[in-house]
Design an enzyme around this catalytic site. Structure first.
Site, mmCIF file in Angstrom:
data_model
loop_
_atom_site.group_PDB
_atom_site.id
_atom_site.type_symbol
_atom_site.label_atom_id
_atom_site.label_comp_id
_atom_site.label_asym_id
_atom_site.label_seq_id
_atom_site.Cartn_x
_atom_site.Cartn_y
_atom_site.Cartn_z
ATOM 1 N N GLN A 105 0.619 -1.160 0.238
ATOM 2 C CA GLN A 105 0.154 0.026 -0.104
ATOM 3 C C GLN A 105 0.784 1.231 0.055
ATOM 4 O OE1 GLN A 105 -3.370 2.348 2.631
ATOM 5 N NE2 GLN A 105 -3.005 0.327 3.161
ATOM 6 N N ARG B 140 7.316 -8.877 -10.335
ATOM 7 C CA ARG B 140 7.634 -9.936 -10.394
ATOM 8 C C ARG B 140 6.758 -10.800 -11.150
ATOM 9 N NH1 ARG B 140 10.540 -12.991 -5.178
ATOM 10 N NH2 ARG B 140 8.669 -12.300 -4.180
ATOM 11 N N ASN C 60 9.546 0.361 -2.304
ATOM 12 C CA ASN C 60 9.156 0.157 -0.742
ATOM 13 C C ASN C 60 9.368 -1.483 -0.406
ATOM 14 O OD1 ASN C 60 6.688 -0.700 -2.083
ATOM 15 N ND2 ASN C 60 5.727 -0.655 -0.157
ATOM 16 N N PHE C 61 10.590 -1.852 -0.782
ATOM 17 C CA PHE C 61 11.140 -3.200 -0.684
ATOM 18 C C PHE C 61 11.385 -3.217 1.035
ATOM 19 C CE2 PHE C 61 12.100 -3.652 -5.254
ATOM 20 C CZ PHE C 61 11.142 -4.507 -5.476
ATOM 21 N N ALA C 62 11.766 -4.510 1.533
ATOM 22 C CA ALA C 62 12.279 -4.414 2.674
ATOM 23 C C ALA C 62 13.588 -3.902 2.886
ATOM 24 C CB ALA C 62 12.096 -6.087 3.264
ATOM 25 N N ARG D 9 20.602 -5.895 -2.305
ATOM 26 C CA ARG D 9 21.004 -7.125 -2.747
ATOM 27 C C ARG D 9 20.631 -7.609 -4.279
ATOM 28 N NH1 ARG D 9 18.482 -8.256 2.205
ATOM 29 N NH2 ARG D 9 16.390 -9.060 1.419
ATOM 30 N N VAL E 112 8.046 -3.543 8.095
ATOM 31 C CA VAL E 112 6.872 -2.922 8.785
ATOM 32 C C VAL E 112 5.674 -2.795 7.935
ATOM 33 C CG1 VAL E 112 6.231 -0.665 9.605
ATOM 34 C CG2 VAL E 112 8.353 -1.270 10.149
ATOM 35 N N GLU F 40 1.418 -1.444 8.226
ATOM 36 C CA GLU F 40 0.490 -0.387 8.512
ATOM 37 C C GLU F 40 0.489 -0.027 10.346
ATOM 38 O OE1 GLU F 40 -1.453 2.262 7.018
ATOM 39 O OE2 GLU F 40 -1.691 3.059 9.148
ATOM 40 N N ASP G 148 0.777 3.675 6.060
ATOM 41 C CA ASP G 148 0.914 3.403 4.391
ATOM 42 C C ASP G 148 0.504 4.593 3.758
ATOM 43 O OD1 ASP G 148 1.952 0.863 4.838
ATOM 44 O OD2 ASP G 148 -0.135 -0.046 4.799
ATOM 45 N N GLY H 269 -7.871 19.969 19.972
ATOM 46 C CA GLY H 269 -7.394 21.492 19.606
ATOM 47 C C GLY H 269 -8.024 22.417 20.730
ATOM 48 N N GLY H 270 -7.912 23.686 20.336
ATOM 49 C CA GLY H 270 -8.620 24.695 21.554
ATOM 50 C C GLY H 270 -9.989 24.661 21.586
ATOM 51 N N GLN H 271 -10.802 24.267 20.882
ATOM 52 C CA GLN H 271 -12.345 24.189 20.782
ATOM 53 C C GLN H 271 -12.894 22.763 21.324
ATOM 54 O OE1 GLN H 271 -13.613 27.037 20.584
ATOM 55 N NE2 GLN H 271 -11.964 28.208 19.141
HETATM 56 N N1 COA Z 1 12.291 -9.706 -9.625
HETATM 57 C C1 COA Z 1 13.107 -10.608 -8.883
HETATM 58 N N2 COA Z 1 12.942 -10.437 -7.352
HETATM 59 C C2 COA Z 1 11.973 -9.442 -6.889
HETATM 60 C C3 COA Z 1 11.130 -8.693 -7.576
HETATM 61 C C4 COA Z 1 11.477 -8.661 -9.034
HETATM 62 N N3 COA Z 1 10.711 -7.826 -9.838
HETATM 63 N N4 COA Z 1 10.217 -7.899 -6.864
HETATM 64 C C5 COA Z 1 10.699 -8.358 -5.733
HETATM 65 N N5 COA Z 1 11.382 -9.200 -5.643
HETATM 66 C C6 COA Z 1 12.208 -10.094 -4.542
HETATM 67 C C7 COA Z 1 12.966 -9.149 -3.723
HETATM 68 O O1 COA Z 1 14.388 -9.178 -4.418
HETATM 69 C C8 COA Z 1 13.064 -9.841 -2.230
HETATM 70 O O2 COA Z 1 13.942 -11.106 -2.500
HETATM 71 P P1 COA Z 1 15.125 -11.402 -1.223
HETATM 72 O O3 COA Z 1 14.559 -11.180 -0.096
HETATM 73 O O4 COA Z 1 15.697 -12.441 -1.992
HETATM 74 O O5 COA Z 1 16.249 -10.188 -1.578
HETATM 75 C C9 COA Z 1 11.534 -10.622 -2.250
HETATM 76 O O6 COA Z 1 11.062 -10.487 -3.509
HETATM 77 C C10 COA Z 1 10.823 -9.978 -1.221
HETATM 78 O O7 COA Z 1 10.654 -8.488 -1.246
HETATM 79 P P2 COA Z 1 10.453 -7.951 -0.002
HETATM 80 O O8 COA Z 1 10.193 -6.258 -0.181
HETATM 81 O O9 COA Z 1 11.744 -8.003 0.955
HETATM 82 O O10 COA Z 1 9.082 -8.313 0.618
HETATM 83 P P3 COA Z 1 8.511 -9.086 1.733
HETATM 84 O O11 COA Z 1 7.258 -9.737 1.494
HETATM 85 O O12 COA Z 1 9.606 -9.756 2.751
HETATM 86 O O13 COA Z 1 8.171 -7.975 3.028
HETATM 87 C C11 COA Z 1 7.059 -5.857 3.627
HETATM 88 C C12 COA Z 1 7.150 -6.998 2.599
HETATM 89 C C13 COA Z 1 5.910 -4.747 3.158
HETATM 90 C C14 COA Z 1 7.157 -5.918 5.000
HETATM 91 C C15 COA Z 1 8.565 -5.086 3.277
HETATM 92 O O14 COA Z 1 8.644 -4.981 1.815
HETATM 93 C C16 COA Z 1 8.980 -3.682 3.799
HETATM 94 O O15 COA Z 1 9.146 -3.572 5.011
HETATM 95 N N6 COA Z 1 8.740 -2.683 3.163
HETATM 96 C C17 COA Z 1 9.054 -1.179 3.566
HETATM 97 C C18 COA Z 1 8.083 -0.732 4.257
HETATM 98 C C19 COA Z 1 6.928 -0.860 3.945
HETATM 99 O O16 COA Z 1 6.438 -0.138 2.618
HETATM 100 N N7 COA Z 1 5.790 -1.359 4.383
HETATM 101 C C20 COA Z 1 4.382 -1.298 4.224
HETATM 102 C C21 COA Z 1 3.942 -2.025 3.057
HETATM 103 S S1 COA Z 1 2.214 -1.379 2.832
#
Ligand code: COA
Length: 416
Positions: free
Chosen positions: A16, A37, A95-97, A103, A136, A138, A167, A246-248
């Site tokens: 999101q 992906r 917004n990947f982890a 990596r 993380v 929401e 989010d 707020g103040g009201q």
């Molecule tokens: N091609 C190849 N690999 C891909 C890809 C693509 N197009 N898109 C994603 N991937 C892979 C990543 O490289 C990763 O692989 P790795 O762990 O081997 O390096 C894997 O998919 C997972 O991606 P990731 O972002 O780590 O997803 P997750 O499911 O482990 O975590 C979240 C999800 C939301 C917790 C995490 O992305 C996060 O904390 N994001 C930042 C905070 C955020 O936006 N949170 C709110 C989400 S609403």
């Protein structure tokens, strides 16, 4: 003329927070290419599905006006395609982890060297510090950003709120960072990195609660109902129920029909300049000249009693009747609207804040359109893309790959 026409966004976002940001930029006219992906794409396509085999509302409602390209960036050919995209795009949003992008081989240093004009915009849960490596969602952001500890009732546990401040709130912050970096690039010629941590976004939205924490060192917070109820304060900002913040002073009051309708309530503010009108409308004219009630300060320790008295009046009217009586008198109040009421609200439909969209696989559905209205750049909400719908278009028309290059790609796992 679309305000961001000519700007191309490489959208590596999912779930999101990131998608709300790039959806806004798409509504402002940017060309947004969502990279997914191969296989399932953005995980939300298949989460909370209401119809078998069809992109979920979770996905469709966050990804309007975008193009979808499937790309495996762990494949060599996929990496080559991504390099070519970075060379031609203005902004890379992700917004990947934490650590995932590095990596993949796409550090800021790498991207900046490849295309010094590119802007890299990232959402993470936390900024640098002890939690920087945490994943993380929401509600974690709402809790770590101070919102949950200040939401709910004094005698209950911390509460998360339905507004997706972690989010969608962070998506808004990121969008502002991106357009600011684009503006700066106009003068400097250089891209920069834009980082927004979800915790920071929530802390920003909880600014008034940090204000109250500091005010506590000078004494109790007299505008909180707990002050009038004689409940002592601790050394941190308490949960304030429905106090106005707020103040009201304000509170949520029952209206006619509340016994059967859980949303038959109104938010009522006892704004000081209209105090006399409030007294008149609820039939408490005697409060007008009574020094115990006539000044805001005198009223502070009686707020619970005052709201109970006003509620006796609001319970004789529907929430809409209360608003139509109070509004002409300048008394600030608003109905508690259910999602059903919002979905069918005619004025929200007229302004395009709520729109109906047609989708080739799921049919018609309702969604939230662009909440920011530009007089010269109207947002036209278009359905979300199917997975990989624009693979060929982007390779051929945007990257200008030849037929031979397309054949070569089709023989690899780069896009499937
Ligand atoms: N091609 C190849 N690999 C891909 C890809 C693509 N197009 N898109 C994603 N991937 C892979 C990543 O490289 C990763 O692989 P790795 O762990 O081997 O390096 C894997 O998919 C997972 O991606 P990731 O972002 O780590 O997803 P997750 O499911 O482990 O975590 C979240 C999800 C939301 C917790 C995490 O992305 C996060 O904390 N994001 C930042 C905070 C955020 O936006 N949170 C709110 C989400 S609403």
């Amino acid at each position: 003329m679309e305000a961001l026409k000519g700007i191309t966004i490489l959208d590596f976002t999912h779930v999101q927070s990131g998608p709300t940001c790039t959806q806004l930029l798409a509504w402002f006219g940017a060309n947004v290419i969502k990279i997914e992906r191969p296989g399932g794409g953005d995980i939300t396509r298949s989460q909370l599905r209401d119809k078998d085999g069809v992109d979920s509302l979770y996905f469709t409602m966050l990804n309007h006006n975008k193009k979808s390209v499937t790309l495996n960036v762990k494949d060599d050919k996929g990496k080559k395609i991504l390099d070519d995209l970075i060379l031609k795009c203005d902004v890379f949003v992700e917004n990947f982890a934490p650590g995932t992008l590095d990596r993949m081989g796409y550090s800021w240093e790498y991207m900046h060297k490849l295309n010094p004009r590119i802007i890299l915009a990232s959402v993470k849960g936390f900024g640098p510090g002890p939690y920087e490596d945490c994943k993380v969602y929401e509600n974690i952001a709402q809790c770590a950003g101070g919102s949950a500890s200040t939401t709910g009732f004094l005698d209950g546990p911390p509460l998360v709120t339905g507004a997706q401040i972690g989010d969608s709130g962070t998506g808004l912050h990121l969008a502002l960072g991106i357009v600011t970096a684009l503006f700066h690039r106009e003068r400097s010629g250089l891209g920069q990195k834009v980082d927004v941590a979800m915790q920071d976004g929530v802390v920003n939205l909880c600014r008034v609660k940090l204000r109250d924490y500091q005010r506590l060192s000078s004494g109790p917070l007299s505008e909180y109902s707990q002050f009038g109820q004689g409940i002592p304060f601790t050394d941190t900002t308490p949960r304030a129920g429905n106090d106005s913040g707020g103040g009201q002073p304000g509170w949520i009051l029952k209206c006619k029909g509340w016994e059967d309708d859980p949303d038959s309530y109104v938010y009522f503010i006892t704004q000081a300049p209209v105090w006399d009108k409030i007294c008149n409308v609820i039939g408490k004219e005697d409060w007008i000249g009574d020094p115990e009630y006539s000044t805001p300060k005198a009223r502070l320790d009686k707020l619970s009693h005052i709201f109970e008295t006003i509620e006796k009046w609001t319970m004789t009217k529907t929430k809409f009747e209360v608003v139509s009586i109070c509004d002409p008198l300048g008394i600030p109040c608003g109905p508690i609207l259910s999602m059903k009421e919002i979905a069918h609200d005619e004025s929200l439909r007229r302004t395009g804040t709520v729109v109906e969209v047609d989708h080739p696989e799921r049919g018609k559905y309702i969604t939230v359109g662009c909440p920011i209205k530009l007089s010269n750049s109207e947002a036209d909400v278009q359905r979300s893309p199917l997975l990989g719908e624009h693979n060929e278009e982007i390779l051929k028309d945007f990257l200008n790959y030849s037929d031979e290059e397309l054949d070569e790609i089709n023989n690899t796992d780069a896009m499937k």
